[in-house]
Design a protein around this motif. Structure first.
Motif, PDB file in Angstrom:
ATOM      1  N   GLY A  85      73.581  -2.670  52.656  1.00 45.65           N
ATOM      2  CA  GLY A  85      73.578  -4.508  53.357  1.00 45.65           C
ATOM      3  C   GLY A  85      72.864  -4.899  52.482  1.00 45.65           C
ATOM      4  N   LEU A  86      71.256  -4.411  52.455  1.00 42.87           N
ATOM      5  CA  LEU A  86      70.440  -4.857  51.651  1.00 42.87           C
ATOM      6  C   LEU A  86      70.025  -4.690  50.446  1.00 42.87           C
ATOM      7  N   GLY A  87      71.578  -4.546  49.828  1.00 44.03           N
ATOM      8  CA  GLY A  87      72.209  -4.680  47.707  1.00 44.03           C
ATOM      9  C   GLY A  87      72.026  -3.197  46.635  1.00 44.03           C
ATOM     10  N   PHE A  88      71.073  -2.707  48.244  1.00 42.51           N
ATOM     11  CA  PHE A  88      71.260  -1.013  46.629  1.00 42.51           C
ATOM     12  C   PHE A  88      72.540  -0.178  46.403  1.00 42.51           C
ATOM     13  N   SER A  89      72.757  -0.008  45.891  1.00 45.46           N
ATOM     14  CA  SER A  89      74.029   0.691  45.410  1.00 45.46           C
ATOM     15  C   SER A  89      73.721   2.074  45.028  1.00 45.46           C
ATOM     16  N   ARG A  90      74.585   3.584  45.288  1.00 47.62           N
ATOM     17  CA  ARG A  90      74.214   4.378  45.416  1.00 47.62           C
ATOM     18  C   ARG A  90      73.971   5.058  44.009  1.00 47.62           C
ATOM     19  N   GLU A  91      74.257   4.442  43.308  1.00 47.86           N
ATOM     20  CA  GLU A  91      73.641   5.010  41.900  1.00 47.86           C
ATOM     21  C   GLU A  91      72.400   4.800  41.578  1.00 47.86           C
ATOM     22  N   GLU A  92      71.465   4.260  42.435  1.00 46.51           N
ATOM     23  CA  GLU A  92      70.073   3.796  42.780  1.00 46.51           C
ATOM     24  C   GLU A  92      68.972   4.623  43.416  1.00 46.51           C
ATOM     25  N   HIS A  93      69.959   5.491  44.523  1.00 47.33           N
ATOM     26  CA  HIS A  93      69.392   5.803  45.708  1.00 47.33           C
ATOM     27  C   HIS A  93      67.958   6.852  44.926  1.00 47.33           C
ATOM     28  N   GLY A  94      68.965   7.465  43.864  1.00 46.84           N
ATOM     29  CA  GLY A  94      67.607   8.671  43.420  1.00 46.84           C
ATOM     30  C   GLY A  94      67.091   8.066  42.261  1.00 46.84           C
ATOM     31  N   ARG A  95      66.482   6.678  41.856  1.00 49.81           N
ATOM     32  CA  ARG A  95      65.419   5.949  41.264  1.00 49.81           C
ATOM     33  C   ARG A  95      63.725   6.271  41.688  1.00 49.81           C
ATOM     34  N   PRO A  96      63.203   6.544  41.035  1.00 45.06           N
ATOM     35  CA  PRO A  96      61.712   6.401  41.377  1.00 45.06           C
ATOM     36  C   PRO A  96      61.585   4.520  41.552  1.00 45.06           C
ATOM     37  N   VAL A  97      61.001   4.739  43.139  1.00 45.75           N
ATOM     38  CA  VAL A  97      60.187   3.056  43.715  1.00 45.75           C
ATOM     39  C   VAL A  97      59.631   3.318  42.144  1.00 45.75           C
ATOM     40  N   GLY A  98      58.341   3.495  41.576  1.00 47.01           N
ATOM     41  CA  GLY A  98      57.787   2.878  40.706  1.00 47.01           C
ATOM     42  C   GLY A  98      59.171   2.622  39.474  1.00 47.01           C
TER      43      GLY A  98
END
Length: 652
Positions: free
Chosen positions: A152-165
């Motif tokens: 809902g906030l626009g994050f795809s599943r592919e982005e779940h593992g990305r470091p927040v930095g």
């Protein structure tokens, strides 16, 4: 039930008073909007309510056990942690409950417990209490809720593992928002939550908060968001907190009514005071000859002293003095974009785009975050080279560019040096100009790097004002501006005689400024001749499968509004059949069928997304899983339809 009670709260920083004697109550389940000018103390009040700062005087009373969740504008995380880990880190209490339930379940089957009625009774009692609380807090649907909120906030599943930095500041704010929403605190405090949300995510958040059972206190400059979410307004003004019932529109009406009443009362009281003061002067003059007039004078003096003075209302408050004049007419055709494409590796932002912008048009560019809106502006202004295609500017075009990242501002320069270096005005003219943007005295010697987001916005606007541009290009100009400043900007842009091209997620702002909407969506550019409301109506009609949902050919102005292309209009069945071979007629019928299927699938996907965004579905994991599978299948079929549609069009 009272969730928060403030009693005579005061807060100062050094000699600067921020809050003075604030008293109010917030009931459990209320949706509260905090409004006020930048610097008025909204964020300070939010921190006082959250308990992260303490009042200097007075107190804030909160019932025992009430859980708070605060989302600030600049959250900090461990930069190496992944997005999904950061989100789950806000759910430790639920995760620990989950572990305890599993542990108690194992204990119940252990021989030493099962053989002891007393031990078994104790373990079962703890297990029942824990599972009841876990279920009450929707713990069993936790993983599904995480996926739903992140989507809902626009994050795809592919982005779940990305470091927040690796995420931008705005994206990190959305991560903090996701973590807070999932924790479901009793009191949710949000500081400018929509600043970095695109329109679909803002709409999703509105729906989420409308159904949120806890108390919500939100600072926002998004007027439509406030209208949709809040039921009461607390305004921070002149160090006081003033209460209003209703949403933002109701607050504006009530505030105007109160000011009018106060002005009337003030004027009547001033007349009465003037009358009494005249009597006092008269009796005082006569008292030298007759003592009885001295007694009358004293009576009048006491009456004046007893009057509770009505404060003169601030009918006009200081705001930015913005005006933008055009440096003369450009040619009739201001921008001509032909065959434009932008790719980053295998990722296509848009391709084969044709756009014509004519003199005097005010165009709003919309679309989800990351689809290429800012990139399109960078290409038009010459800051980025396209992958293919051309951009031509018309005769006599003078560009003024407002960058949301303020990349053109030199951090080491002072405010005065920045304006002098970029406009060519004299030092006195620069100081006069900056004064209109609320930079007074030594403020002009502040370094750019030390300015707040709102102050940098004002520097950018001052530069544009002095540029004399006739093509104004703006990327998110309302971010970090307070509502008063946004309304000034609206009035100025609505009356701007030059050509305007702007990216914005502020729906209220777009409706008042833009007379044409261009949407960047799924690798295509769709053109709508009309304001924001017209655009929304067309979008809803298309998503509902209505025949008039797509913009008409006249509206597209040469832009192709079907999947994957922008330059040509898709031929209708009548156009295809006019004298073409039978094979081409069959291909055209295939295209018609594919377009119908695409519309139907898009409608299905929208409906499934809406159902998965509804928190109630998480109470039924099997139903939720079925919906998720249906969504994945519909998205797969839609992608296949797009590929078939593209092949069919190319074959024609």
């Amino acid at each position: 039930m009272i969730a928060i009670q403030a009693e005579g709260v005061c807060k100062s920083y050094g000699i600067d008073t921020v809050i003075d004697g604030a008293s109010f109550r917030i009931r459990a389940g209320e949706k509260i909007g905090l409004v006020g000018r930048n610097g008025a103390g909204k964020t300070t009040l939010l921190r006082l309510l959250a308990g992260t700062e303490a009042p200097d005087a007075g107190r804030i009373v909160v019932p025992e056990g009430v859980r708070f969740g605060l989302v600030e504008q600049d959250p900090s995380f461990d930069s190496t942690a992944s997005l999904i880990d950061v989100v789950y880190s806000g759910l430790r209490e639920l995760l620990n409950m989950q572990k305890d339930i599993a542990r108690l379940s194992r204990e119940m089957s252990a021989p030493e417990v099962a053989s002891s009625p007393e031990k078994l009774k104790r373990v079962m009692r703890d297990f029942a209490a824990l599972t009841e609380e876990f279920e009450r807090r929707d713990g069993y649907s936790l993983d599904s809720r995480v996926l739903g909120v992140l989507s809902g906030l626009g994050f795809s599943r592919e982005e779940h593992g990305r470091p927040v930095g690796s995420f931008s500041g705005g994206e990190r704010t959305r991560i903090a928002l996701a973590r807070a929403l999932l924790a479901r605190p009793d009191v949710l405090l949000l500081d400018e939550p929509t600043n970095h949300l695109d329109i679909p995510s803002t709409t999703w958040l509105e729906d989420f908060l409308a159904g949120y059972e806890g108390t919500v206190i939100v600072v926002s400059h998004d007027r439509q968001f406030l209208d949709s979410v809040v039921t009461r307004i607390l305004e921070v003004e002149d160090h006081r907190v003033i209460e209003y019932t209703g949403n933002y529109s109701a607050y504006i009406e009530e505030k105007h009514r109160r000011i009018e009443q106060q002005q009337t009362a003030y004027e009547l009281q001033q007349k009465e005071i003037a009358r009494l003061e005249g009597m006092l002067r008269h009796y005082t003059a006569l008292s030298a000859r007759n003592n009885k007039f001295a007694r009358r004078a004293e009576d009048v003096r006491k009456k004046l002293a007893r009057i509770e003075r009505v404060e003169k209302p601030a009918l006009k408050r200081k705001s930015i003095g913005l005006s933008i004049s055009s440096s003369g007419n450009s040619g009739e055709q201001v921008i001509r974009v032909k065959g434009l494409a932008m790719r980053f590796g295998d990722r296509v932002l848009f391709e084969d785009a044709d756009i014509v912008v004519r003199r005097g048009e005010h165009i709003g560019i919309v679309g989800r975050n990351g689809v290429g809106k800012s990139t399109l502006l960078h290409i038009i202004t010459g800051r980025t080279e396209p992958s293919a295609g051309t951009v031509r500017l018309g005769a006599g075009v003078v560009i003024g560019y407002y960058d949301q990242q303020h990349a053109d501002l030199a951090p080491e320069r002072t405010v005065l040096e920045e304006v002098l270096g970029s406009t060519g005005v004299t030092p006195q003219e620069a100081r006069n100009l900056l004064g209109r943007f609320l930079f007074k005295g030594d403020d002009v010697f502040k370094c750019i790097r030390d300015l707040s987001g709102g102050e940098r916005n004002r520097v950018e606007l001052a530069r544009i004002m002095a540029s004399g541009c006739n093509l104004l290009i703006m990327d998110e100009p309302t971010n970090h501006l307070d509502i008063d400043s946004i309304e000034v900007l609206e009035r100025v842009l609505a009356g701007y005689e030059g050509t305007l091209l702007l990216v914005s997620h502020d729906r209220y702002f777009l409706e008042r400024v833009a007379d044409r909407i261009i949407e960047v969506e799924d690798g295509r550019i769709v053109d709508y001749l009309g304001g924001y409301t017209h655009y929304v109506e067309k979008k809803l009609a298309r998503q509902a499968g209505g025949g008039d949902g797509s913009p008409s050919r006249g509206e597209r102005a040469g832009a192709h509004a079907t999947p994957g292309r922008v330059a040509r209009s898709v031929p209708t069945g009548a156009q295809v059949r006019g004298g073409r071979p039978q094979a081409e007629e069959e291909d055209a019928r295939d295209i018609d069928a594919l377009e119908k299927e695409i519309v139907e699938l898009e409608t299905t996907i929208k409906q499934l997304n809406a159902e998965l965004a509804d928190l109630e579905i998480y109470l039924y994991p099997e139903r939720m899983a079925e919906k998720a599978r249906s969504l994945a299948d519909a998205e797969r079929r839609l992608s296949e339809c797009y590929r078939r549609w593209e092949r069919s069009v190319e074959a024609l």
